[in-house]
Design an enzyme around this catalytic site. Sequence first.
Site, PDB file in Angstrom:
ATOM      1  N   SER A  72       0.741  -0.863  -0.034  1.00  0.00           N
ATOM      2  CA  SER A  72      -0.250   0.160  -0.101  1.00  0.00           C
ATOM      3  C   SER A  72       1.154   0.874   0.082  1.00  0.00           C
ATOM      4  O   SER A  72       0.334   2.081  -1.126  1.00  0.00           O
ATOM      5  CB  SER A  72      -1.204  -0.129   0.640  1.00  0.00           C
ATOM      6  OG  SER A  72      -1.376   0.898   1.071  1.00  0.00           O
ATOM      7  N   TRP A 126       2.474   1.788  -3.651  1.00  0.00           N
ATOM      8  CA  TRP A 126       1.504   2.315  -4.692  1.00  0.00           C
ATOM      9  C   TRP A 126       1.742   3.313  -3.852  1.00  0.00           C
ATOM     10  O   TRP A 126       1.674   4.007  -5.298  1.00  0.00           O
ATOM     11  CB  TRP A 126      -0.057   1.401  -3.507  1.00  0.00           C
ATOM     12  CG  TRP A 126      -0.686   1.966  -4.985  1.00  0.00           C
ATOM     13  CD1 TRP A 126      -1.633   1.175  -6.053  1.00  0.00           C
ATOM     14  CD2 TRP A 126      -1.565   2.878  -5.212  1.00  0.00           C
ATOM     15  NE1 TRP A 126      -2.257   1.985  -6.703  1.00  0.00           N
ATOM     16  CE2 TRP A 126      -3.251   3.035  -5.658  1.00  0.00           C
ATOM     17  CE3 TRP A 126      -1.795   3.880  -3.984  1.00  0.00           C
ATOM     18  CZ2 TRP A 126      -3.854   3.682  -5.768  1.00  0.00           C
ATOM     19  CZ3 TRP A 126      -2.501   5.025  -3.929  1.00  0.00           C
ATOM     20  CH2 TRP A 126      -3.539   5.514  -4.984  1.00  0.00           C
ATOM     21  N   HIS A 127       2.175   4.315  -3.544  1.00  0.00           N
ATOM     22  CA  HIS A 127       1.394   5.703  -3.358  1.00  0.00           C
ATOM     23  C   HIS A 127       2.715   5.934  -4.082  1.00  0.00           C
ATOM     24  O   HIS A 127       2.674   7.223  -4.467  1.00  0.00           O
ATOM     25  CB  HIS A 127       1.813   6.340  -2.167  1.00  0.00           C
ATOM     26  CG  HIS A 127       0.331   6.112  -1.803  1.00  0.00           C
ATOM     27  ND1 HIS A 127      -0.101   4.667  -0.657  1.00  0.00           N
ATOM     28  CD2 HIS A 127      -1.126   6.672  -1.397  1.00  0.00           C
ATOM     29  CE1 HIS A 127      -1.423   5.125  -0.219  1.00  0.00           C
ATOM     30  NE2 HIS A 127      -2.165   5.827  -1.125  1.00  0.00           N
ATOM     31  N   GLY A 128       3.645   5.574  -3.995  1.00  0.00           N
ATOM     32  CA  GLY A 128       5.060   6.609  -4.712  1.00  0.00           C
ATOM     33  C   GLY A 128       6.331   5.889  -4.137  1.00  0.00           C
ATOM     34  O   GLY A 128       6.160   4.555  -3.556  1.00  0.00           O
ATOM     35  N   PHE A 179      -0.054   9.890  -7.872  1.00  0.00           N
ATOM     36  CA  PHE A 179       0.034   8.464  -7.640  1.00  0.00           C
ATOM     37  C   PHE A 179      -1.055   8.108  -8.295  1.00  0.00           C
ATOM     38  O   PHE A 179      -0.628   6.543  -8.571  1.00  0.00           O
ATOM     39  CB  PHE A 179      -0.213   8.581  -6.431  1.00  0.00           C
ATOM     40  CG  PHE A 179      -0.159   9.352  -4.783  1.00  0.00           C
ATOM     41  CD1 PHE A 179       1.291   9.416  -4.914  1.00  0.00           C
ATOM     42  CD2 PHE A 179      -0.944  10.078  -3.736  1.00  0.00           C
ATOM     43  CE1 PHE A 179       2.201  10.231  -3.546  1.00  0.00           C
ATOM     44  CE2 PHE A 179       0.019  10.906  -2.878  1.00  0.00           C
ATOM     45  CZ  PHE A 179       1.322  10.927  -3.450  1.00  0.00           C
TER      46      PHE A 179
END
Length: 478
Positions: free
Chosen positions: A322, A325-327, A478
């Site tokens: 998670s 996934w954001h960066g 993102f």
Amino acid sequence: MLFNSLEFALFLPTVFLLYWFVFQKNLKSRNFFLLLISYLFYGWWDWRFLSLIAFSSTVDFVAGQQIEISNTKIRRKLFLWLSICTNLGFLGLFKYFNFFAESFADLMYMIGLQANPWSLNIILPVGISFYTFQTMSYTIDVYRGQMKVEKDLIAFFAYVSFFPQLVAGPIERAVNLLPQFKVKHDFTYEQGAKGARLILWGLFKKVVIADNCAVFVNEIFANYQGASGLELMLGAVFFAFQIYGDFSGYSDIAIGTAKLFGFNLMTNFRTPYFSRDMAEFWRRWHISLSTWFRDYIYIPLGGSRVGKGRAVFNVFVVFAISGFWHGANWTFIIWGVLNAVYFLPLLLMGKNRANTNTVAEEKVLPSFSELWQIANTFALTCLAWVFFRAEGVTVAYDYIRAIFHNDLFGSNNLLDADVIFLIIIWIIIEWQGRHLGVDEYIKSFNKPIIRYLFYYLFVLIIFLYGMFNESEFIYFQF
């Protein structure tokens, strides 16, 4: 095209009128119209990326067809992995290639070897993390037999590119959104009014709350070394307000815009900062992503229905992914792992489902115990947000260290009193709408004059205090 731009203010009513008064009779023409204007909306940033979303849509459409007609499990898996690898391949190339190359070079340097990483000078396509997850859910659900394959190419392409939620969610499952392209929608005043209320509330959260907080947050994070401890604490707190106002504001506008066209999108936020523990927070924050990871990663790994050791592993995997996934930065991975650390004690003690109801249910104010739980959860969340906001791990560490080592007071650069007052009003309204949502809370006013006074007041506040510099929404990166 930004929701908080003049272009969108002209785009939305034009599309609305054409949709309901020109394309109202034929379902296929309506879907084709939505597809065209969605591609126009997305291509407003960079038309070159239209080929990327079109190719991804084509691969998933064909993969779904082949999964449905394949006679062997091997062949079905082949096309499932074709879809997954294509989507993750694009995501990895555009978003993570440079991160892995630089991390490999750093590792070589640590063990005494020289490496010259090759990096790609490419732009990250807006919303790629959102629509790739959305299309993957389709092929996975078809493979699992949880939905029938879609044979209408136009409807499927319109589902993937549906402009209200294309670039920052909610991440809609095909089983929920795709069937809505198969039925003829009729405009109703109630749905239109609900959509307008959500758009108004979302704009308030974005241009009044988030963008005003951003001015203070940007200054503090840029000059954290010379800031006082109080300024640094407020910087973390107001970044929490900024990111929530920004992202939930986008979601409200997206959901409200979809309602104007007769579509229902899932709720993405449910007053997360009133959560009493971190498990409750993650049931209320970015719900579309949290449930995606739960259904497609956590449960297939065994979830919590395995031994304690494996359950701990599963939690760390999901939270780390998670964060990633954001960066493409170690700060996001640490942010994810830190949230896993917060969550684990609740899981191990069997208390992760202790707070499934709404806080202070049937009460005006929370009890002292609930208030203490909310404050603790919010404090932990703010600490984690420092890693999310910081440009690097060292910066995040130094920022947190400075909170405790710098003078607590000093030449404090505090927020404008008007902005603080607006934040307090915002929190009060969020609290009042914690059960059904703010839009339903406004609707519950018995006298229409009170509702309209509320609308006019917030329109006035938006024009007086809104930051109309057309700043991008945080989650566009993102």
